[in-house]
Design an enzyme around this catalytic site. Sequence first.
Site, mmCIF file in Angstrom:
data_model
loop_
_atom_site.group_PDB
_atom_site.id
_atom_site.type_symbol
_atom_site.label_atom_id
_atom_site.label_comp_id
_atom_site.label_asym_id
_atom_site.label_seq_id
_atom_site.Cartn_x
_atom_site.Cartn_y
_atom_site.Cartn_z
ATOM 1 N N HIS A 8 0.973 -1.168 0.022
ATOM 2 C CA HIS A 8 -0.022 0.076 -0.010
ATOM 3 C C HIS A 8 0.960 1.137 0.134
ATOM 4 O O HIS A 8 0.464 2.256 -0.593
ATOM 5 C CB HIS A 8 -1.006 -0.035 1.160
ATOM 6 C CG HIS A 8 -1.854 -1.116 1.410
ATOM 7 N ND1 HIS A 8 -1.708 -2.315 2.142
ATOM 8 C CD2 HIS A 8 -2.999 -1.465 0.523
ATOM 9 C CE1 HIS A 8 -2.701 -2.999 1.936
ATOM 10 N NE2 HIS A 8 -3.471 -2.671 0.857
ATOM 11 N N GLN A 36 -17.948 -8.476 0.046
ATOM 12 C CA GLN A 36 -17.004 -9.786 -0.670
ATOM 13 C C GLN A 36 -16.685 -10.796 0.071
ATOM 14 O O GLN A 36 -15.677 -11.474 -0.203
ATOM 15 C CB GLN A 36 -15.968 -8.947 -1.429
ATOM 16 C CG GLN A 36 -14.788 -8.405 -0.182
ATOM 17 C CD GLN A 36 -13.833 -7.294 -1.100
ATOM 18 O OE1 GLN A 36 -14.253 -6.393 -1.654
ATOM 19 N NE2 GLN A 36 -12.537 -7.883 -1.029
ATOM 20 N N GLY A 125 -3.045 -2.238 -7.205
ATOM 21 C CA GLY A 125 -2.056 -3.223 -7.204
ATOM 22 C C GLY A 125 -2.101 -4.360 -8.172
ATOM 23 O O GLY A 125 -3.251 -4.994 -8.347
ATOM 24 N N GLU A 126 -1.298 -5.064 -8.715
ATOM 25 C CA GLU A 126 -1.377 -6.070 -9.597
ATOM 26 C C GLU A 126 -1.292 -7.096 -8.860
ATOM 27 O O GLU A 126 -1.936 -8.359 -9.645
ATOM 28 C CB GLU A 126 -0.384 -6.000 -10.669
ATOM 29 C CG GLU A 126 -0.334 -4.871 -11.728
ATOM 30 C CD GLU A 126 0.732 -4.863 -12.810
ATOM 31 O OE1 GLU A 126 1.963 -5.513 -12.513
ATOM 32 O OE2 GLU A 126 0.669 -4.067 -13.631
ATOM 33 N N VAL A 154 4.381 -5.926 -4.796
ATOM 34 C CA VAL A 154 5.583 -5.588 -3.784
ATOM 35 C C VAL A 154 5.853 -6.948 -3.064
ATOM 36 O O VAL A 154 4.721 -7.390 -2.312
ATOM 37 C CB VAL A 154 5.154 -4.491 -3.058
ATOM 38 C CG1 VAL A 154 6.540 -4.067 -2.305
ATOM 39 C CG2 VAL A 154 4.784 -3.346 -3.944
ATOM 40 N N SER A 163 0.635 -8.961 1.819
ATOM 41 C CA SER A 163 -0.877 -9.019 1.841
ATOM 42 C C SER A 163 -1.136 -8.680 3.426
ATOM 43 O O SER A 163 -0.319 -9.079 4.202
ATOM 44 C CB SER A 163 -1.181 -10.627 1.506
ATOM 45 O OG SER A 163 -2.300 -10.715 2.234
ATOM 46 N N SER A 164 -2.288 -8.036 3.712
ATOM 47 C CA SER A 164 -2.888 -7.760 4.969
ATOM 48 C C SER A 164 -2.968 -9.270 5.726
ATOM 49 O O SER A 164 -2.456 -9.310 7.021
ATOM 50 C CB SER A 164 -4.074 -7.339 5.016
ATOM 51 O OG SER A 164 -4.091 -6.172 3.978
#
Length: 486
Positions: A8, A36, A125-126, A154, A163-164
């Site tokens: 982020h 989601q 982000g990809e 990243v 990732s979170s």
Amino acid sequence: MGGLHKGHSKLIETAQKTERERAPVVLVSVFVNPLQFSPTEDFNNYPRDLDKDCNLATASGASALWAPSVEDIFPNGPDSHIRVHAPKNLQANLCGVNRKGHFDGVATVMSRLLAIIKPNLVFLGEKDWQQLIIIRHLIKDLGLSIGINTIGTVRDQDGLAYSSRNSLLKAAEREKAILLPQLLKKAYSSSLQKEEVDISKINAELNNNGLRVEYLETVDPFTLQLVKPNKRPCLLATAIKCGETRLIDHTFLIARKPIIAIDGPAGAGKSSVTKAVASKLSLLYLDTGAMYRAVTWLIKKNNISHKDESSIRLIVKDLKIEFQTSQSNDQQVMVNNYNITEEIRSPEITNLVSQIASIGAVREALTAQQRNMGKLGGLIAEGRDIGSSVFPDADVKFYLTASPKERAKRRALDLNNRGFSVLNIQQLEKEILERDMLDSNRKISPLKKAKDSIEVITDGMDIDQVINLLIKLFYTRVPKEVWPKD
Ligand code: CDP
């Protein structure tokens, strides 16, 4: 969705530095979207730490962080609002299979966020590639004039994609998880070496090491439809369970570096645009027109008639055309070690080149040389038949054009700058149209718009606008991850 990390940070920093806005206002939205998550998923357990998120966002250059409640986004509850469905085709594979309704939830919330914020540009982000493709479709299908910028995935020092959910991994699990990026990286290298990538072997290796594979698939990067692993380029994407934590990651399998094809009629500004894009994206610049001009020059110098095909065949057979970069960074055209950069731009050569370019032996020889130069990719080529004939598998194809009047105007300016006087601009326009006619009607690989090329009409656009547009469109076809030059 919060739980901000270095991925982020990079998004926020990139937004802050974007050249397109002079003083960008960077708004970070944090919203853990209930739509989601399915009832069995980790909505309640999803990492949330708003104070930490605020600190990270500020440190990365955000102007503000907005963390709306569910009521802010859906004032009368989600059931009183319009729902958006992501295209069925785009959720038929990958995460769409096991996460039913997930992307509909993403699309619904995204359209609410975009409607409320009304941004000029969205930064994504990809890492969540499938989501990115769906959001691109959403913005296009809803006709929103919002641009999208992306950043490649990243990764932490050990290779694990940020990732979170990584914060949910226990130390031992994290150690196990790094096998995933290692295997993906190996697959990427194998694809560049033109070696086969054995998906079932990767699958077995993950499972044998305690990483339960939910899916491991190869799909077309843009349609997201299943393809064989030997199709290039393709996306090799996976979701695994490491302990109770679900992780996704991917790589692109590519056969070569990217190729951009730029075609179009005379005077459309191809050369200047191509040169600038080449330098911005660190691509080799291949001016195929200069090659046809070089042959024309050689034929003229040897007093060979343009009707004498057998002599022409002989002359192009051993012809060595080379491009060299001068100290001032201009490209020099060398023929058999002789510098002809200036001479090939004379009106005399210009008026003859299209006739020479229609000769089969000339086209055959030059096309072979051009393909050879593009074997490894990493190149932008401009001409008349690049997308249709020389590099039909180019990653991005542009057809650059402008009205004949505009093109004559530009050509006159160019000639003036190079010391040729232009007395009659109408005459110049006529000559340009004649050349277009010859180029478009010749038998072998005539000038035409390849069916998958993007037409850019440059009337009323200045060169920087054209360059920025082309780079933006390039990155809708080539992931930042594959070519991170912008
Ligand atoms: O500078 P301008 O756009 O007028 O032309 P150029 O790119 O220097 O190309 C000169 C001529 O070479 C064109 O008019 C075509 O006849 C020929 N050409 C071609 O047939 N195929 C290509 N790929 C490039 C150029």
